[in-house]
Design a protein around this motif. Structure first.
Motif, short mmCIF file in Angstrom:
data_model
loop_
_atom_site.label_atom_id
_atom_site.label_comp_id
_atom_site.label_asym_id
_atom_site.label_seq_id
_atom_site.Cartn_x
_atom_site.Cartn_y
_atom_site.Cartn_z
N GLY A 75 24.35 -14.29 11.04
CA GLY A 75 23.72 -15.05 9.96
C GLY A 75 22.58 -14.33 9.27
N ILE A 76 22.36 -14.71 8.01
CA ILE A 76 21.36 -14.04 7.18
C ILE A 76 19.94 -14.32 7.67
CG2 ILE A 76 21.04 -15.88 5.46
CD1 ILE A 76 21.16 -13.61 3.33
N LYS A 77 19.74 -15.45 8.36
CA LYS A 77 18.39 -15.76 8.86
C LYS A 77 17.94 -14.74 9.91
CE LYS A 77 18.51 -20.77 8.02
NZ LYS A 77 18.46 -22.12 8.65
N ARG A 78 18.89 -14.14 10.58
CA ARG A 78 18.57 -13.11 11.56
C ARG A 78 19.12 -11.78 11.09
NH1 ARG A 78 19.68 -17.78 14.30
NH2 ARG A 78 21.93 -17.37 14.27
N ALA A 79 18.95 -11.52 9.81
CA ALA A 79 19.54 -10.34 9.18
C ALA A 79 19.13 -9.01 9.83
CB ALA A 79 19.20 -10.32 7.69
N PRO A 80 17.85 -8.80 10.20
CA PRO A 80 17.51 -7.52 10.85
C PRO A 80 18.28 -7.30 12.15
CG PRO A 80 15.53 -8.62 10.06
CD PRO A 80 16.64 -9.60 9.91
N VAL A 113 12.95 -3.06 6.09
CA VAL A 113 13.28 -3.75 7.34
C VAL A 113 14.74 -3.48 7.71
CG1 VAL A 113 13.64 -6.03 8.39
CG2 VAL A 113 11.56 -5.57 7.08
N LEU A 114 15.62 -3.61 6.73
CA LEU A 114 17.04 -3.47 6.97
C LEU A 114 17.45 -2.00 7.12
CD1 LEU A 114 18.35 -6.17 4.48
CD2 LEU A 114 17.96 -6.40 6.94
N VAL A 115 16.79 -1.12 6.38
CA VAL A 115 17.09 0.32 6.49
C VAL A 115 16.79 0.83 7.89
CG1 VAL A 115 16.37 2.63 5.74
CG2 VAL A 115 16.79 0.85 4.04
N SER A 116 15.60 0.50 8.40
CA SER A 116 15.23 1.00 9.73
C SER A 116 16.08 0.35 10.82
CB SER A 116 13.74 0.76 10.00
OG SER A 116 13.41 -0.61 9.94
N ALA A 117 16.43 -0.94 10.65
CA ALA A 117 17.28 -1.63 11.64
C ALA A 117 18.68 -1.02 11.67
CB ALA A 117 17.36 -3.11 11.32
N LEU A 118 19.25 -0.76 10.49
CA LEU A 118 20.58 -0.16 10.42
C LEU A 118 20.56 1.26 10.96
CD1 LEU A 118 23.54 -0.24 9.56
CD2 LEU A 118 22.82 0.45 7.26
N MET A 119 19.57 2.04 10.56
CA MET A 119 19.44 3.42 11.04
C MET A 119 19.43 3.45 12.56
SD MET A 119 17.37 5.88 12.52
CE MET A 119 15.87 4.93 12.68
N PRO A 123 18.79 -3.48 24.91
CA PRO A 123 17.34 -3.56 24.66
C PRO A 123 16.87 -2.64 23.53
CG PRO A 123 17.78 -2.40 26.73
CD PRO A 123 19.07 -3.02 26.28
N VAL A 124 17.53 -1.49 23.38
CA VAL A 124 17.12 -0.58 22.30
C VAL A 124 17.38 -1.22 20.94
CG1 VAL A 124 17.54 1.65 21.19
CG2 VAL A 124 17.49 1.50 23.68
N ILE A 125 18.55 -1.80 20.74
CA ILE A 125 18.90 -2.41 19.46
C ILE A 125 18.05 -3.65 19.19
CG2 ILE A 125 20.73 -3.72 18.28
CD1 ILE A 125 22.72 -1.65 19.35
N VAL A 126 17.90 -4.51 20.19
CA VAL A 126 17.11 -5.73 20.01
C VAL A 126 15.64 -5.38 19.77
CG1 VAL A 126 16.28 -7.84 21.12
CG2 VAL A 126 18.68 -7.17 21.36
N GLY A 127 15.11 -4.46 20.58
CA GLY A 127 13.70 -4.08 20.44
C GLY A 127 13.40 -3.43 19.10
N THR A 128 14.32 -2.58 18.66
CA THR A 128 14.10 -1.92 17.37
C THR A 128 14.23 -2.90 16.21
OG1 THR A 128 15.09 0.07 18.34
CG2 THR A 128 14.73 0.08 15.99
N ALA A 129 15.14 -3.87 16.35
CA ALA A 129 15.26 -4.90 15.32
C ALA A 129 13.96 -5.69 15.19
CB ALA A 129 16.42 -5.84 15.64
N ILE A 179 8.67 6.85 8.14
CA ILE A 179 8.54 5.50 8.70
C ILE A 179 9.90 4.95 9.10
CG2 ILE A 179 7.82 3.12 8.25
CD1 ILE A 179 5.48 5.03 8.48
N ALA A 180 10.84 5.00 8.15
CA ALA A 180 12.16 4.39 8.38
C ALA A 180 12.95 5.10 9.46
CB ALA A 180 12.96 4.39 7.09
N VAL A 181 12.79 6.42 9.57
CA VAL A 181 13.61 7.20 10.49
C VAL A 181 12.79 7.73 11.68
CG1 VAL A 181 15.21 9.13 10.73
CG2 VAL A 181 15.09 7.88 8.57
N THR A 182 11.76 8.53 11.40
CA THR A 182 11.05 9.22 12.49
C THR A 182 10.30 8.24 13.39
OG1 THR A 182 10.78 11.13 11.02
CG2 THR A 182 9.45 11.07 13.03
N LEU A 183 9.46 7.40 12.81
CA LEU A 183 8.70 6.45 13.62
C LEU A 183 9.63 5.50 14.36
CD1 LEU A 183 6.04 5.18 14.53
CD2 LEU A 183 6.05 3.80 12.44
N THR A 184 10.64 5.00 13.67
CA THR A 184 11.59 4.08 14.30
C THR A 184 12.33 4.76 15.45
OG1 THR A 184 11.90 2.98 12.16
CG2 THR A 184 13.51 2.50 13.88
#
Length: 444
Positions: free
Chosen positions: A94-99, A139-145, A185-191, A419-424
């Motif tokens: 769902g879009i409400k939890r888009a990240p 938000v979405l770029v870093s989550a997808l990356m 945990p990596v995917i959830v934590g990064t989201a 920010i989007a890639v290195t920090l994430t």
């Protein structure tokens, strides 16, 4: 300490050749393997034989697996099955939890495809999500990356973890299982990090809507409309994973002489399971033509050739390192420090990644370095692969192609890319490191 000095010098030389002199990783690994063998006092005949044995032995384990995995991913991309998988996950979460939905989507899509390709495929989706849901694009770029890179490094049949498993002789089924566990945990934590106030407040802009974005969105929707069913889109990924994991359980608990056990062990052999997945993927196009079975396959083989060769030559490096006797020395020193054994492979992998930029090269090179000391570290080959994989995405800088793939497609300058890639990626690495430490308390 001479073997240790040789190891340090060879790794430094390898990184200089790849990152500073821009010599291809294949030639760099081959040259350093030969020089290391000669410097360690081995005869020239022994050096030549060890290099050949290292290359051949590694290819025996993972060559066909990598090629079949890449063919399967190519078919998923070309038929729109990868887009269909993404669409199903986004609708489900769902879009409400888009990240979170974006990160999970990246994680699933990147199991059979390269993370670079996955970002190309899914970038139009997150642009649309950003505009419709009024969600900051960053938000979405870093989550997808992060989602794409996580399973690209942790979960076979993507080439990196398959290659590391082949070099270390790890059970691919266990690596899949462990990789999937650590990915959660990596995917959830990064989201959560991607959706944090830190990102939202600094980069609140939504994706811009221009002619190019409209064309990309329309093309994506058309692809999904004509793609295979959602059920069939998942089958080429799910079936091989099930077969390989079942084989691992049968090997541990089944009767080795029983006909069913023999059959399940055969079809769960990684290259057989991936071959089955490849032929299942041939059911996805509306019509099976020469374009599918020849042109698409040829394209995939060309994409896989570089990875296969780098992996094979990393096996040579590992074989020479074994012959130098450096493994037991470093393993003993590591044990005496009292640090958890998973720390060393994680750190070496992260250092190799930061130095040269490729997660696949980090996985294969580190696996070759860890191979001779694996017995003394007291951890299983499977846990070693996961530790290496966790380090292989900890610190993605501009020397890596994925940094530029994400930054350029998102329209970001280098500052936003950091920010989007290195920090994430450092956040991903931190979560993975803690998760792997916890896993090492339960799994040998």
């Amino acid at each position: 300490m001479y073997p240790v000095v040789l190891l340090v010098v060879s790794v430094v030389l390898l990184l200089v050749l790849i990152s500073k002199l821009h010599l291809h990783a294949f030639l760099s690994l081959l040259l350093v393997s030969l020089l290391l063998g000669v410097a360690s006092g081995l005869s020239l005949v022994d050096v030549a034989n060890l290099v050949a044995a290292g290359f051949g032995g590694t290819m025996q384990n993972i060559g066909i697996v990598i090629v079949c995995g890449v063919i399967m991913g190519e078919v998923l991309e070309q038929t729109g099955a990868a887009q269909k998988i993404a669409n199903s996950i986004l609708r489900l979460v769902g879009i409400k939890r888009a990240p979170l939905a974006t990160a999970i989507t990246g994680g699933v899509v990147s199991i059979p495809t390269f993370c670079d390709s996955g970002f190309v495929i899914l970038n139009p989706v997150i642009k649309e999500l950003s505009r419709v849901g009024k969600i900051p694009y960053m938000v979405l770029v870093s989550a997808l990356m992060a989602g794409l890179l996580t399973t690209h490094s942790l979960v076979p049949p993507t080439p990196g973890p398959i290659a590391a498993a082949g070099i270390l002789g790890a059970d691919v089924g266990k690596v899949m299982l462990y990789g999937l566990i650590i990915s959660i945990p990596v995917i959830v934590g990064t989201a959560l990090f991607s959706n944090s106030k830190f990102i939202r407040s600094r980069y609140p802009e939504f994706a811009e809507e221009d002619a190019t974005s409209q064309q990309e969105s329309a093309a994506y929707k058309a692809t999904v409309k004509h793609a295979p069913s959602t059920f069939m889109s998942y089958m080429p990924i799910v079936v091989p994973i099930i077969l390989i994991v079942v084989r691992s359980f049968v090997t541990l608990y089944g009767d080795p002489k029983a006909a069913l056990s023999i059959f399940l062990t055969f079809i769960g052999t990684p290259y057989i399971a991936l071959l089955i997945g490849t032929f299942i993927s041939f059911l996805l196009p509306k019509k099976l033509t020469g374009e599918v079975t020849d042109t698409w396959v040829s394209t995939a083989i060309q994409k896989s050739a570089e990875i296969v060769l780098i992996t094979g030559i990393a096996g040579c490096f590992g074989k020479i390192l074994q012959a130098t006797g450096v493994g037991p020395i470093l393993a003993d020193a590591m044990v005496k420090t009292g640090m958890p054994s998973v720390v060393l492979p994680f750190l070496i992998s992260a250092i190799v990644l930061i130095a040269q930029g490729s997660a696949t090269v980090a996985l294969t090179t580190t696996a070759a370095i860890i191979l001779p000391m694996l017995g003394g570290l007291g951890i299983s080959p499977e846990l070693a692969v996961i530790a290496i994989a966790g380090g292989s995405f900890c610190g993605v800088f501009p020397q890596g192609s994925y940094f530029w793939c994400v930054s350029k497609l998102a329209g970001y300058d280098i500052k936003k890319g950091y920010i989007a890639v290195t920090l994430t990626s450092f956040v991903m690495g931190g979560i993975a490191f803690v998760s792997i430490l916890l896993m090492s308390l339960v799994v040998a």
